[in-house]
Every structure is written in structure tokens, then in C-alpha cells.
Design a protein around this motif. Structure first.
Motif, PDB file in Angstrom:
ATOM      1  N   LYS A 118       0.814  -1.210   0.000  1.00  0.00           N
ATOM      2  CA  LYS A 118       0.000   0.000   0.000  1.00  0.00           C
ATOM      3  C   LYS A 118       0.853   1.268   0.000  1.00  0.00           C
ATOM      4  O   LYS A 118       0.449   2.296  -0.547  1.00  0.00           O
ATOM      5  CB  LYS A 118      -0.941  -0.008   1.210  1.00  0.00           C
ATOM      6  N   TRP A 119       2.010   1.219   0.648  1.00  0.00           N
ATOM      7  CA  TRP A 119       2.864   2.402   0.701  1.00  0.00           C
ATOM      8  C   TRP A 119       3.403   2.752  -0.688  1.00  0.00           C
ATOM      9  O   TRP A 119       3.433   3.923  -1.075  1.00  0.00           O
ATOM     10  CB  TRP A 119       4.000   2.187   1.680  1.00  0.00           C
ATOM     11  N   ASP A 208      10.578   2.308   1.708  1.00  0.00           N
ATOM     12  CA  ASP A 208       9.903   1.598   2.792  1.00  0.00           C
ATOM     13  C   ASP A 208      10.771   1.613   4.047  1.00  0.00           C
ATOM     14  O   ASP A 208      11.928   1.195   4.029  1.00  0.00           O
ATOM     15  CB  ASP A 208       9.620   0.158   2.346  1.00  0.00           C
ATOM     16  N   GLU A 217       0.763   2.346   5.666  1.00  0.00           N
ATOM     17  CA  GLU A 217       1.070   3.415   4.719  1.00  0.00           C
ATOM     18  C   GLU A 217       0.903   4.798   5.331  1.00  0.00           C
ATOM     19  O   GLU A 217       1.634   5.741   4.970  1.00  0.00           O
ATOM     20  CB  GLU A 217       0.214   3.283   3.456  1.00  0.00           C
ATOM     21  N   GLN A 220       4.064   5.455   7.252  1.00  0.00           N
ATOM     22  CA  GLN A 220       5.163   5.699   6.318  1.00  0.00           C
ATOM     23  C   GLN A 220       5.085   7.119   5.769  1.00  0.00           C
ATOM     24  O   GLN A 220       6.099   7.809   5.626  1.00  0.00           O
ATOM     25  CB  GLN A 220       5.084   4.690   5.165  1.00  0.00           C
TER      26      GLN A 220
END
Length: 316
Positions: A118-119, A208, A217, A220
């Protein structure tokens, strides 16, 4: 067969290795973001003071209301079209523009990545949106398909905010030393924040950060923005109540019926709420009815500030 001394040696090596990984991981985060965390205090962002607000001239009202342009990004992970069909017919019509970005689909050529990353999807989405629409909008609102948003309330919150400043806001949560805006409540970035984020993305400075366990996410994003000097701000009304809600109205009301039955409405939800989350398509339609269509006959509504819909919009 391993002797008792050999077993102790192996255990020591294993514990030492794990300790070294943990120290290295936290050391890197501290070094990279050190100097920006020491004086950071919890930020609270509230809408304009009503008294000052009423003193603004009509000409200024019109100029400011037209200058606030919100691009809505619906960040999904499903190929189910039922949500997007309802979103197009409900609150997203009140955005100046809204688009759905779904990752992990078979026909997705722009974001052809693994469903669980997702990030990476979020980074590519922000980069794509900035490059394509960065010159046309000054606020970028990221929401889940299960989120219902009242865009007029969002614009009111942002009314006296300068989008050329690094604003990053929503419902904040603290995790260790990191304060971040949760995806469940929606994430708002000013154009300046998006510019700073895009510079880091171009230089691959937002890789990441996960080492042992996977970071979400939204965490992040907070780490990346913090590195760019952009800190999370919790949005509240003038009573100190959250306006970006991570749960649905039904869930919030039920919670407060148990915890504070004498003040359910007062404690539950702000009159200037911007988001609720965890809604099905059917509940989203019910919210649309309650927010935009239901009116008490004979009651006079005198809106001091009117946010005009974008050209061609069919909003309610």
C-alpha cells in the motif's frame, strides 16, 4: 549433538543479532529525523473564530471561497464497483474533482504492483496526481472508499489557511515518538506539502521504512513528511471535538450511549464534522440524505459563507 556450552553460545549469538537489528533500525530513524522531533508538540487545528469570521468583507468571502479548490483522491484496494458508483452519486460531487485510484487490479497499467504494498501505491498515487493536477488544485484530500466526507465543512476549516504553507492534517494518533494522520479519518495535504513530498519521491528518499514488522502506509507517509519538515495536525472544532472521525455515526452514538448517556450528541459528534468512516454504500446514501437533503419546513437557513460547486457539477 550440541553441548550445553555450545547451546548457550548459539542463544547469545541469536539475542545479540536481534538486539543489533533493533538498535540499527531505531538508530537510523532517530538520526534521519533527529532535530525535528525534540521541540514537536501536539498540534491542534481549529476552524476560524466565528467573531473574526463574520467581520470578513463580502468581496473577501467570494475570493477566498473560490480559491479553495479540493482534489479528492479515493484510495481503494478492491475491484468492486459498487462503492465507486455510490461515491460518484454522493459526497464526491461536492469535491472540485474526485478520482478513484485502485491498486492490484489486473488491468492497472499505471499502478501494476502487489496488492499488499500500500505504501508504494500511495507514493505512486501522490506522484501521479501532483504531476497531472498540481497546478489546478491547492488542497488534496485522500479518503478510503468507506469514508463519507462533508467537503463544505472541510473548506470552512481551511478557509483562512494558506495552502502555500506545509499543512498536513486529519485525525492524529501517536505511535511512540511518531504522530501521524490516520487513513481511516482521511488525510489532507496542502499543495506545499505535496510539493515537498514529491521532491522526496523523485529522489527516492521515501523508501519503505519497515525493517522487522510492516509499517502501515499512513505511518510511512508521516515519517516521509516529517523528514520534509511537515508535521501532523489534529483537526478539531471550537469545542475541541474531532472533526475527522474514524468510525461511523452509528458506532460513535452507540459508544457514547454507553459511556455518557446524558450527553450523547454533545460528546459524540461535532456539528462541523468532516468525515465518518466504515460506511457501506447503502449507509452512504442515508448519510447523503441526512446531510444534504433533509430540511425542517419553515426553518430559515442563512449561510454566511457559500462554497459554489465546480462548473458542471450535479451536486445536491
Amino acid at each position: 549433538m550440541v553441548s550445553a556450552g555450545g547451546a548457550s553460545f548459539l542463544k547469545g549469538m541469536l539475542l545479540g543479532s536481534i538486539s543489533w537489528v533493533l538498535i540499527t533500525m531505531f538508530g537510523q530513524i532517530h538520526i534521519r529525523h533527529g532535530g525535528q522531533t525534540g521541540d514537536h508538540r501536539h498540534h491542534h487545528l481549529r476552524p476560524p473564530n466565528r467573531k473574526d469570521f463574520l467581520n470578513i468583507s463580502e468581496v473577501t468571502f467570494m475570493e477566498l471561497s473560490k480559491s479553495i479548490r479540493v482534489f479528492c483522491i479515493i484510495f481503494g484496494e478492491t475491484e468492486d464497483d459498487s462503492y465507486w458508483a455510490v461515491l460518484q452519486e454522493t459526497w464526491t460531487k461536492h469535491c472540485d474533482k474526485a478520482e478513484l485510484y485502485v491498486y492490484g487490479t489486473k488491468n492497472d497499467t499505471l499502478f501494476n504492483i502487489e496488492r499488499n504494498d500500500k505504501w508504494l501505491q500511495m507514493r505512486r498515487t501522490y506522484k501521479y496526481v501532483f504531476e497531472k493536477y498540481g497546478n489546478n488544485y491547492n488542497w488534496f484530500f485522500l479518503a478510503l472508499p468507506t469514508t463519507f466526507a462533508v467537503i463544505e465543512n472541510l473548506k470552512y476549516l481551511l478557509f483562512t489557511r494558506d495552502a502555500s504553507q506545509p499543512f498536513y492534517l486529519g485525525h492524529t494518533v501517536k505511535s511512540g515518538d511518531l504522530e501521524f494522520v490516520t487513513m481511516e479519518g482521511g488525510i489532507v495535504l496542502s499543495i506545499e506539502s505535496v510539493k515537498r513530498l514529491n521532491r522526496l519521491l523523485r529522489n527516492s528518499d521515501c523508501a519503505d521504512q519497515s525493517v522487522i514488522w510492516k509499517l502501515s502506509e499512513d505511518k510511512q507517509l508521516a515519517i516521509c513528511l516529517k523528514y520534509a519538515g511537515v508535521l501532523a495536525e489534529n483537526a478539531e472544532d471550537n469545542e475541541g471535538r474531532d472533526v475527522f472521525n474514524t468510525k461511523s455515526t452509528v458506532h460513535l452514538i452507540q459508544e457514547h450511549m454507553s459511556n455518557s448517556p446524558g450527553q450523547v450528541v454533545e460528546r459524540c459528534c461535532s456539528d462541523m464534522a468532516i468525515t465518518f468512516n466504515g460506511l457501506t454504500p447503502q449507509k452512504m446514501e442515508v448519510m447523503m440524505y441526512g446531510v444534504y437533503r433533509l430540511r425542517a419546513f419553515g426553518h430559515y437557513y442563512n449561510d454566511t459563507l457559500v462554497f459554489l460547486p465546480p462548473n458542471g457539477s450535479k451536486n445536491d
